[in-house]
Design an enzyme around this catalytic site. Structure first.
Site, PDB file in Angstrom:
ATOM      1  N   ASP A  17       0.954  -1.029   0.017  1.00  0.00           N
ATOM      2  CA  ASP A  17      -0.066   0.044   0.063  1.00  0.00           C
ATOM      3  C   ASP A  17       0.995   1.266   0.208  1.00  0.00           C
ATOM      4  OD1 ASP A  17      -2.033  -1.637   0.207  1.00  0.00           O
ATOM      5  OD2 ASP A  17      -2.571  -1.541   2.270  1.00  0.00           O
ATOM      6  N   GLU A 256       0.915  -5.367  -5.893  1.00  0.00           N
ATOM      7  CA  GLU A 256       0.649  -4.488  -6.956  1.00  0.00           C
ATOM      8  C   GLU A 256       1.736  -3.619  -7.496  1.00  0.00           C
ATOM      9  OE1 GLU A 256      -2.251  -0.532  -7.363  1.00  0.00           O
ATOM     10  OE2 GLU A 256      -2.956  -2.266  -6.167  1.00  0.00           O
ATOM     11  N   ASP A 257       2.459  -3.031  -6.600  1.00  0.00           N
ATOM     12  CA  ASP A 257       3.452  -2.183  -6.807  1.00  0.00           C
ATOM     13  C   ASP A 257       4.689  -2.760  -7.374  1.00  0.00           C
ATOM     14  OD1 ASP A 257       4.824   0.312  -6.842  1.00  0.00           O
ATOM     15  OD2 ASP A 257       6.494  -0.363  -5.620  1.00  0.00           O
TER      16      ASP A 257
END
Length: 360
Positions: A17, A256-257
């Site tokens: 995140d 995700e990143d």
């Protein structure tokens, strides 16, 4: 002009995140001239990505971004003209009340997780009025199509990537980076690579991946096992991690990143998706595979899909890896085209700025 932007982030899984939020905050500040405040509940998770910060400080600036430690009862001196609630982290009640008393009303964005599922396209930009306050929240979905918010990508990224790759010295064998969750079949991967006829260097990130590798060997690295050399590396700031992906031949990434950065690297990659209850993550995995493999040959699409599935749930990893390596030349060409195709679209920061400007 919506100069003042506030981004709120709660750390759920160590670096995923905050990795997205830190990239977005830097890009909004440095490429779009926004005054960005990043409200973060765990500064210790940001420090490895940005070694210049001090986790003990309540307020500080780095890379043109003001970083605020988000505590249980934060002091609200003002609200942003744009407020980003990253991944449904829920804004502080006092901040919401301050937003409701501000004129003009701030543009409130809920930045969602990246998905290739078709339903996200129909939900992108959807408005959700607050049940009791005169506020409206907009759901903003990153994605792979022009009907989503697109992907994070900085200006000049490809030029820097290509220059870095051009300056790299030639090497024999394969360089592979490994960033994974502890549920990945790492032991099976190690044994598969060790038995390969290809000399391989496996660069293992700290944290869960290195712990799993060390547990497999029962000792501290580096290790030599058959044709495989296993090399742990220290935690890298985001820009340095990007360069590692550029230098490696194949990248195992997660979440995700790093998933997005592996695609910008233009190299073959294997993605481990974040596990969800009732295997909901596997639906998301298949949605991406359907989109990503559409331009591959039938053999290539099957090989990629089988390795992704074996890495995420079950399957014969040894055979899947053999089939994947057999089409490596096709994947080298394809991933470069895939990155260029995605880069034809605007990036996430650009679309956000335009979307919010239209809501004034």
């Amino acid at each position: 002009m919506q100069l003042h932007w506030d981004i709120f982030c709660r750390v759920i899984d160590n670096y995923g995140d905050i990795g997205v939020c830190w990239r977005l905050a830097r890009q909004l500040a440095n490429e779009h001239g926004k005054h960005v405040r990043l409200w973060l509940d765990d500064l210790n998770s940001l420090q490895p990505l940005c070694p210049a910060i001090d986790p003990a400080r309540a307020r500080q600036s780095c890379s043109a971004v003001e970083i605020i430690h988000w505590t249980e009862n934060p002091r609200i001196d003002r609200v942003g003209e744009v407020v980003i609630e990253a991944f449904a982290c829920e804004l502080p009640v006092a901040y919401l009340e301050a937003m409701a008393q501000t004129t003009p009303t701030p543009c409130w964005i809920n930045l969602e997780y990246l998905t290739a599922e078709a339903w996200a396209e129909s939900c992108h930009g959807m408005a959700s009025p607050h049940p009791s306050l005169p506020l409206t929240k907009y759901f903003y979905f990153p994605g792979f199509s022009t009907t989503t918010g697109r992907l994070l990508r900085e200006q000049g990224l490809f030029a820097e990537r290509d220059e870095t790759i051009a300056q790299a010295t030639g090497h024999h064998g394969l360089d592979i980076s490994l960033f994974s969750y502890d549920t990945a079949p790492i032991s099976a991967l190690i044994e598969t690579l060790a038995e390969s006829s290809i000399e391989t260097r496996l660069h293992v990130s700290p944290g869960k991946p290195l712990a799993a590798v060390a547990a497999h060997f029962g000792s501290n690295g580096p290790w030599q096992h058959g044709r495989l050399r296993v090399l742990p590396f220290a935690f890298l700031p985001q820009d340095d991690y990007d360069r590692l992906l550029w230098r490696c031949d194949i990248n195992f990434v997660r979440g995700e990143d790093s998933f997005v950065r592996a695609q910008w690297a233009g190299k073959p990659f294997v993605w481990q998706i974040y596990r969800q209850e009732e295997d909901a993550h596997l639906v998301k995995l298949e949605a991406f595979l359907n989109r990503y493999t559409a331009g591959l040959s039938a053999v290539g699409a099957t090989a990629v899909s089988q390795l992704f599935r074996a890495w995420n749930s079950a399957g014969d990893l040894r055979q899947a890896w053999a089939d994947f390596i057999a089409i490596r030349s096709e994947l080298d060409r394809y991933n470069h085209r895939w990155a260029n195709q995605l880069a034809k679209n605007e990036n996430l920061a650009e679309t956000l700025v335009k979307f919010c400007a239209a809501k004034v």
